[in-house]
Enzyme design. Structure first.
Site, PDB file in Angstrom:
ATOM      1  N   ASN A   6      18.016  95.350 120.819  1.00 34.12           N
ATOM      2  CA  ASN A   6      16.772  95.145 120.062  1.00 34.12           C
ATOM      3  C   ASN A   6      17.212  94.887 118.616  1.00 34.12           C
ATOM      4  O   ASN A   6      17.667  95.808 117.940  1.00 34.12           O
ATOM      5  CB  ASN A   6      15.911  96.391 120.179  1.00 34.12           C
ATOM      6  CG  ASN A   6      14.522  96.273 119.602  1.00 34.12           C
ATOM      7  OD1 ASN A   6      13.862  97.279 119.364  1.00 34.12           O
ATOM      8  ND2 ASN A   6      14.035  95.057 119.375  1.00 34.12           N
ATOM      9  N   ASN A  57       7.197  92.505 112.495  1.00 34.35           N
ATOM     10  CA  ASN A  57       7.520  91.909 113.783  1.00 34.35           C
ATOM     11  C   ASN A  57       7.819  90.413 113.636  1.00 34.35           C
ATOM     12  O   ASN A  57       7.514  89.796 112.615  1.00 34.35           O
ATOM     13  CB  ASN A  57       6.361  92.096 114.758  1.00 34.35           C
ATOM     14  CG  ASN A  57       6.154  93.540 115.144  1.00 34.35           C
ATOM     15  OD1 ASN A  57       7.119  94.266 115.390  1.00 34.35           O
ATOM     16  ND2 ASN A  57       4.904  93.968 115.208  1.00 34.35           N
ATOM     17  N   GLY A  67      11.872 102.845 116.925  1.00 32.72           N
ATOM     18  CA  GLY A  67      12.982 103.770 117.146  1.00 32.72           C
ATOM     19  C   GLY A  67      14.342 103.119 117.025  1.00 32.72           C
ATOM     20  O   GLY A  67      15.291 103.725 116.504  1.00 32.72           O
ATOM     21  N   ASN A  68      14.488 101.898 117.501  1.00 32.91           N
ATOM     22  CA  ASN A  68      15.780 101.223 117.375  1.00 32.91           C
ATOM     23  C   ASN A  68      16.060 100.825 115.925  1.00 32.91           C
ATOM     24  O   ASN A  68      17.192 100.904 115.456  1.00 32.91           O
ATOM     25  CB  ASN A  68      15.813  99.994 118.276  1.00 32.91           C
ATOM     26  CG  ASN A  68      15.880 100.370 119.748  1.00 32.91           C
ATOM     27  OD1 ASN A  68      16.626 101.262 120.127  1.00 32.91           O
ATOM     28  ND2 ASN A  68      15.099  99.701 120.566  1.00 32.91           N
ATOM     29  N   ASN A 156       3.078 104.460 116.975  1.00 31.97           N
ATOM     30  CA  ASN A 156       2.621 103.139 117.416  1.00 31.97           C
ATOM     31  C   ASN A 156       2.161 103.265 118.868  1.00 31.97           C
ATOM     32  O   ASN A 156       2.601 104.156 119.597  1.00 31.97           O
ATOM     33  CB  ASN A 156       3.709 102.082 117.239  1.00 31.97           C
ATOM     34  CG  ASN A 156       4.988 102.421 117.977  1.00 31.97           C
ATOM     35  OD1 ASN A 156       5.152 103.511 118.513  1.00 31.97           O
ATOM     36  ND2 ASN A 156       5.924 101.510 117.996  1.00 31.97           N
ATOM     37  N   HIS A 158       1.448 102.866 122.913  1.00 35.10           N
ATOM     38  CA  HIS A 158       2.181 102.511 124.125  1.00 35.10           C
ATOM     39  C   HIS A 158       1.309 102.696 125.350  1.00 35.10           C
ATOM     40  O   HIS A 158       0.510 103.636 125.435  1.00 35.10           O
ATOM     41  CB  HIS A 158       3.441 103.371 124.268  1.00 35.10           C
ATOM     42  CG  HIS A 158       4.457 103.108 123.205  1.00 35.10           C
ATOM     43  ND1 HIS A 158       5.429 102.150 123.330  1.00 35.10           N
ATOM     44  CD2 HIS A 158       4.613 103.661 121.978  1.00 35.10           C
ATOM     45  CE1 HIS A 158       6.160 102.130 122.220  1.00 35.10           C
ATOM     46  NE2 HIS A 158       5.683 103.037 121.391  1.00 35.10           N
ATOM     47  N   ASN A 189       2.089  98.191 122.888  1.00 34.06           N
ATOM     48  CA  ASN A 189       3.358  97.966 123.557  1.00 34.06           C
ATOM     49  C   ASN A 189       3.183  98.352 125.022  1.00 34.06           C
ATOM     50  O   ASN A 189       2.455  99.309 125.331  1.00 34.06           O
ATOM     51  CB  ASN A 189       4.459  98.823 122.936  1.00 34.06           C
ATOM     52  CG  ASN A 189       4.668  98.517 121.458  1.00 34.06           C
ATOM     53  OD1 ASN A 189       5.311  97.550 121.104  1.00 34.06           O
ATOM     54  ND2 ASN A 189       4.109  99.355 120.584  1.00 34.06           N
ATOM     55  N   CYS A 216      13.515  99.443 123.457  1.00 34.62           N
ATOM     56  CA  CYS A 216      12.441  99.924 122.577  1.00 34.62           C
ATOM     57  C   CYS A 216      12.554 101.438 122.493  1.00 34.62           C
ATOM     58  O   CYS A 216      12.334 102.132 123.488  1.00 34.62           O
ATOM     59  CB  CYS A 216      11.076  99.508 123.121  1.00 34.62           C
ATOM     60  SG  CYS A 216       9.680 100.117 122.140  1.00 34.62           S
TER      61      CYS A 216
END
Length: 271
Positions: A6, A57, A67-68, A156, A158, A189, A216
């Site tokens: 990522n 993005n 997180g990445n 965010n 999910h 997501n 992700c």
């Protein structure tokens, strides 16, 4: 830089976001006419933490958390001498200040453990349009097919869906339709997950504003939270993504989710 594939353009040295940051993100993240990345990340000054991370993005929209990316930022600031401590704090706009612990060998960051905070499970706060304390295995219909999803926010949103074969699942057909479904007022997501054991899952992700990515971090965290809520895994599990594995713990002691994984530098340059 990248976290399990990522990938991000990481920019340091600015005091604030440039006015044209959305257009910059779409231009620079373009893999054919730009540098190519899933997102454009700025390391900025923070009044609350050691650093502030802002993430755009590839489509020019802003992500609340990643997180990445936070692992990449942590590696960058240490290896480039912006901080000399292995315990640091990074502010995000969606999840607040997050403590980060670095594992360092011979001056190189080999692993990053991030306190991702407490998961948000209230339907309206994730957000979804469902007014419930927890949204677990809730039906969502798209193009005549019904999925059962569990909603989790890690700063965010999910939407976690269990399928028979996540590795070969048709992400490009179903990901964008679920991302923009009316149930998700800020889009979402989408994680497609297959549980292999009480301690290991396969996960593939359609990221909001990006599309398919190799990994992700927040999605891996949401996957373990969802899997615990659905009675499928223990609170500590390995999430296997296309780009590699992340180790996730949803602690009973403080209700925080902890993510551990690598980050890597690909190349540096001047724009």
């Amino acid at each position: 830089m990248h976290g399990l594939g990522n990938d991000f353009i990481v920019v340091a040295g600015e005091r604030k976001l440039p006015e044209n940051v959305s257009q910059l993100a779409t231009d620079l993240c373009n893999r054919f006419f730009g540098i190519g990345a899933d997102g454009l990340v700025y390391i900025l000054p923070s009044e609350q933490a050691d650093f502030l991370m802002r993430i755009m993005n590839a489509d020019g929209s802003e992500a609340e958390q990643c997180g990445n990316a936070i692992r990449c930022v942590a590696k960058y600031v240490y290896e480039n001498g912006l901080i000399d401590r292995t315990d640091i704090t990074i502010e995000t706009i969606g999840a607040g200040v997050q403590p980060v612990q670095l594992t360092v060998q011979d001056g190189v960051v080999t692993a990053v453990r991030v306190d991702m905070g407490q998961p948000i499970l209230s339907g309206l706060q994730v957000p979804t349009t469902i007014d419930a304390d927890r949204v677990i295995a809730h039906p969502v219909e798209v193009d005549g097919r019904t999925f059962a999803f569990t909603a989790v926010s890690m700063g965010n949103p999910h939407c976690v869906i269990y399928v028979d074969d996540a590795v070969n699942f048709d992400l490009r057909t179903w990901g964008p339709k679920l991302e923009t479904h009316p149930l998700f007022p800020r889009k979402t997501n989408v994680e497609f997950v297959t549980v292999n054991s009480r301690s290991r899952t396969d996960m593939r992700v359609w990221e909001r504003g990006v599309g398919p990515t190799l990994a992700c971090g927040t999605g891996a965290c949401a996957t373990v939270v969802s899997s615990v809520l659905n009675g499928l895994t223990e609170r500590t599990a390995t999430v296997s993504l296309k780009g590699g594995d992340l180790h996730i713990e949803w602690s009973e002691a403080d209700n925080h989710v902890y993510m551990t994984g690598p980050a890597a530098t690909v190349f540096t340059g001047t724009l």
